[in-house]
Design an enzyme around this catalytic site. Sequence first.
Site, mmCIF file in Angstrom:
data_model
loop_
_atom_site.group_PDB
_atom_site.id
_atom_site.type_symbol
_atom_site.label_atom_id
_atom_site.label_comp_id
_atom_site.label_asym_id
_atom_site.label_seq_id
_atom_site.Cartn_x
_atom_site.Cartn_y
_atom_site.Cartn_z
ATOM 1 C CB THR A 125 -0.913 0.000 1.253
ATOM 2 O OG1 THR A 125 -1.486 1.292 1.410
ATOM 3 C CG2 THR A 125 -0.154 -0.331 2.527
ATOM 4 C CG ASP A 126 -1.105 4.980 -0.961
ATOM 5 O OD1 ASP A 126 -1.629 4.363 -0.008
ATOM 6 O OD2 ASP A 126 -1.719 5.856 -1.604
ATOM 7 C CD GLU A 127 -3.093 3.703 4.677
ATOM 8 O OE1 GLU A 127 -2.788 3.507 5.855
ATOM 9 O OE2 GLU A 127 -4.262 3.793 4.280
ATOM 10 C CE1 TYR A 153 -3.445 -2.357 6.021
ATOM 11 C CE2 TYR A 153 -3.182 -0.021 5.539
ATOM 12 C CZ TYR A 153 -3.340 -1.331 5.103
ATOM 13 O OH TYR A 153 -3.381 -1.610 3.755
ATOM 14 C CE LYS A 157 -0.343 -4.432 3.177
ATOM 15 N NZ LYS A 157 -0.792 -5.759 2.665
HETATM 16 P P1 NAD Z 1 -10.202 -6.667 2.737
HETATM 17 O O1 NAD Z 1 -10.154 -6.367 4.185
HETATM 18 O O2 NAD Z 1 -11.434 -6.346 1.958
HETATM 19 O O3 NAD Z 1 -9.912 -8.225 2.496
HETATM 20 C C1 NAD Z 1 -8.936 -8.928 3.204
HETATM 21 C C2 NAD Z 1 -9.182 -10.422 2.993
HETATM 22 O O4 NAD Z 1 -8.128 -11.121 3.664
HETATM 23 C C3 NAD Z 1 -10.506 -10.918 3.578
HETATM 24 O O5 NAD Z 1 -11.141 -11.772 2.659
HETATM 25 C C4 NAD Z 1 -10.087 -11.676 4.829
HETATM 26 O O6 NAD Z 1 -10.952 -12.737 5.171
HETATM 27 C C5 NAD Z 1 -8.711 -12.191 4.414
HETATM 28 N N1 NAD Z 1 -7.838 -12.454 5.562
HETATM 29 C C6 NAD Z 1 -7.619 -11.661 6.637
HETATM 30 N N2 NAD Z 1 -6.793 -12.263 7.486
HETATM 31 C C7 NAD Z 1 -6.454 -13.470 6.943
HETATM 32 C C8 NAD Z 1 -5.621 -14.539 7.356
HETATM 33 N N3 NAD Z 1 -4.960 -14.500 8.513
HETATM 34 N N4 NAD Z 1 -5.506 -15.606 6.540
HETATM 35 C C9 NAD Z 1 -6.183 -15.662 5.364
HETATM 36 N N5 NAD Z 1 -6.995 -14.675 4.940
HETATM 37 C C10 NAD Z 1 -7.134 -13.592 5.714
HETATM 38 O O7 NAD Z 1 -8.928 -5.957 2.122
HETATM 39 P P2 NAD Z 1 -8.716 -5.243 0.711
HETATM 40 O O8 NAD Z 1 -9.159 -3.839 0.814
HETATM 41 O O9 NAD Z 1 -9.240 -6.122 -0.362
HETATM 42 O O10 NAD Z 1 -7.122 -5.233 0.669
HETATM 43 C C11 NAD Z 1 -6.428 -6.338 0.114
HETATM 44 C C12 NAD Z 1 -4.943 -6.029 0.170
HETATM 45 O O11 NAD Z 1 -4.670 -4.839 -0.566
HETATM 46 C C13 NAD Z 1 -4.409 -5.786 1.578
HETATM 47 O O12 NAD Z 1 -3.143 -6.389 1.677
HETATM 48 C C14 NAD Z 1 -4.298 -4.273 1.673
HETATM 49 O O13 NAD Z 1 -3.265 -3.919 2.556
HETATM 50 C C15 NAD Z 1 -3.961 -3.923 0.250
HETATM 51 N N6 NAD Z 1 -4.383 -2.582 -0.226
HETATM 52 C C16 NAD Z 1 -5.686 -2.181 -0.093
HETATM 53 C C17 NAD Z 1 -6.081 -0.954 -0.635
HETATM 54 C C18 NAD Z 1 -7.508 -0.473 -0.542
HETATM 55 O O14 NAD Z 1 -7.776 0.674 -0.911
HETATM 56 N N7 NAD Z 1 -8.453 -1.285 -0.094
HETATM 57 C C19 NAD Z 1 -5.139 -0.157 -1.292
HETATM 58 C C20 NAD Z 1 -3.818 -0.588 -1.381
HETATM 59 C C21 NAD Z 1 -3.469 -1.818 -0.861
HETATM 60 O O1 DAU Z 2 -4.055 4.129 0.578
HETATM 61 C C1 DAU Z 2 -4.320 2.771 0.565
HETATM 62 C C2 DAU Z 2 -5.121 2.400 1.795
HETATM 63 O O2 DAU Z 2 -6.434 2.918 1.600
HETATM 64 C C3 DAU Z 2 -5.172 0.896 2.046
HETATM 65 O O3 DAU Z 2 -3.869 0.450 2.345
HETATM 66 C C4 DAU Z 2 -6.120 0.552 3.201
HETATM 67 O O4 DAU Z 2 -6.237 -0.842 3.333
HETATM 68 C C5 DAU Z 2 -7.477 1.147 2.880
HETATM 69 O O5 DAU Z 2 -8.379 0.904 3.942
HETATM 70 C C6 DAU Z 2 -7.374 2.656 2.620
HETATM 71 O O6 DAU Z 2 -6.992 3.362 3.836
HETATM 72 P P1 DAU Z 2 -7.650 4.767 4.233
HETATM 73 O O7 DAU Z 2 -7.487 4.965 5.675
HETATM 74 O O8 DAU Z 2 -7.190 5.840 3.314
HETATM 75 O O9 DAU Z 2 -9.187 4.442 3.832
HETATM 76 P P2 DAU Z 2 -10.594 4.750 4.573
HETATM 77 O O10 DAU Z 2 -11.660 4.382 3.605
HETATM 78 O O11 DAU Z 2 -10.636 4.143 5.936
HETATM 79 O O12 DAU Z 2 -10.562 6.319 4.743
HETATM 80 C C7 DAU Z 2 -10.406 7.180 3.616
HETATM 81 C C8 DAU Z 2 -10.359 8.612 4.138
HETATM 82 O O13 DAU Z 2 -11.652 8.952 4.633
HETATM 83 C C9 DAU Z 2 -9.397 8.807 5.296
HETATM 84 O O14 DAU Z 2 -8.800 10.098 5.180
HETATM 85 C C10 DAU Z 2 -10.280 8.758 6.535
HETATM 86 C C11 DAU Z 2 -11.606 9.320 6.022
HETATM 87 N N1 DAU Z 2 -12.821 8.757 6.651
HETATM 88 C C12 DAU Z 2 -12.967 7.404 6.715
HETATM 89 C C13 DAU Z 2 -14.085 6.843 7.269
HETATM 90 C C14 DAU Z 2 -14.243 5.340 7.356
HETATM 91 C C15 DAU Z 2 -13.819 9.610 7.122
HETATM 92 O O15 DAU Z 2 -13.685 10.854 7.031
HETATM 93 N N2 DAU Z 2 -14.928 9.056 7.671
HETATM 94 C C16 DAU Z 2 -15.104 7.690 7.796
HETATM 95 O O16 DAU Z 2 -16.149 7.264 8.352
#
Ligand code: NAD
Ligand code: DAU
Length: 339
Positions: A125-127, A153, A157
């Site tokens: 992730t970019d985080e 988190y 990562k």
């Molecule tokens: P998500 O939370 O929707 O899905 C995570 C999945 O992993 C779920 O199906 C969960 O059951 C499974 N999981 C959790 N713990 C596990 C374990 N111990 N063993 C096996 N499976 C397990 O997450 P997402 O948003 O789809 O993110 C997927 C990946 O992408 C993550 O690694 C996250 O860090 C990365 N990522 C997410 C975003 C985003 O915007 N959502 C952006 C950049 C990177």
């Molecule tokens: O940048 C990649 C990341 O993006 C991934 O690595 C993470 O898994 C994914 O969850 C996401 O993280 P963020 O913290 O950016 O996403 P989130 O949707 O939780 O929040 C997006 C922005 O919105 C953040 O600045 C917090 C704000 N927010 C979030 C929630 C849930 C609110 O203002 N209100 C809310 O209720």
Amino acid sequence: MKILVTGGAGFIGSNFIYHMLSEHPDYDIVCLDALTYAGNLHTLEPALKNSRFKFVKGDITDRNAVFELFKNEKFDTVVNFAAESHVDRSINDPAIFLSTNVMGTQVLLDACREFGVSRFHQISTDEVYGDLPLDRPDLFFTEETPIHASSPYSASKAGADLLVLAYYRTYGLPVTVSRCSNNYGPYHFPEKLIPLIIVNLLHDKPIPVYGTGENIRDWLYVEDHCKAVDLVIHKGTPGEVYNIGGHNEMKNIDVVKLVISELGKSEDLITYVKDRAGHDKRYAIDPTKIHRELGWSPEVKFKDGIKKTVQWYLDNREWWEDLISGEYINYYEKMYKNR
Ligand code: NAD
Ligand code: DAU
């Protein structure tokens, strides 16, 4: 070619499975997922009808189960999406983030070494780069930006990324890492900003905006992320990191207002609440490397992606109505009550 997709019952992993099944008709795909609160087998129902797809319920931290699976299936490629993914949950309870995101990744890396997997790809992730200041729009994250994580988190990562790259340097394991910006699209769990806004608006519930709403995220449609990962696992160079993002920065408050207008709801539902602890100010990816080396560019414009996403949530109410009952109600109370 046989690919293991971990975390494939979650948001991005499931979209990736559908992408791979349709783009690579000769590949076999196995999904390993623990089905935590974020994993949903309903999401994979259409895939389960495909003879080239298999689902295995299991935890990536369970070394014996993971080694047994690798021994039986003989994977060519492993793509690790499995993670605890929500920043707010990591602030309340960091331990599971270290266990799954760091130790689980180590188990997978060890299994890849033991069974001679030819590519391990880590979905990062970019985080891991921390954040950028709001008053320096000229700054972007490149692959050379130092790791500087803010939340439990992102620290977990970052730890996993370092471990993956250490397995390349120390053992010569052929790994790649991709660091993507915020995704949005179908099957996104409604604890995250965009689906939370949609679901709350459809119930005429308040939209909780953290702090001032000025924080910036760089949004990418999930299908564009899946295409980028497909390219990296086939054409990326072992040992390399690839940033993925589409130069689509938006203030949170502007995202909220856009979704409100898509659904024809009132901005009166916007409610400013206490800020997230350690809240990252701005994320912004420089995707030059993946564009130049692998020819990837995003295809979906935000205004179109948001329309498609809103429509998907309107068309698939049964998918998310199930999720926001039960445990989610407790989560929402704990996270947002008196905030
Ligand atoms: P998500 O939370 O929707 O899905 C995570 C999945 O992993 C779920 O199906 C969960 O059951 C499974 N999981 C959790 N713990 C596990 C374990 N111990 N063993 C096996 N499976 C397990 O997450 P997402 O948003 O789809 O993110 C997927 C990946 O992408 C993550 O690694 C996250 O860090 C990365 N990522 C997410 C975003 C985003 O915007 N959502 C952006 C950049 C990177
Ligand atoms: O940048 C990649 C990341 O993006 C991934 O690595 C993470 O898994 C994914 O969850 C996401 O993280 P963020 O913290 O950016 O996403 P989130 O949707 O939780 O929040 C997006 C922005 O919105 C953040 O600045 C917090 C704000 N927010 C979030 C929630 C849930 C609110 O203002 N209100 C809310 O209720």
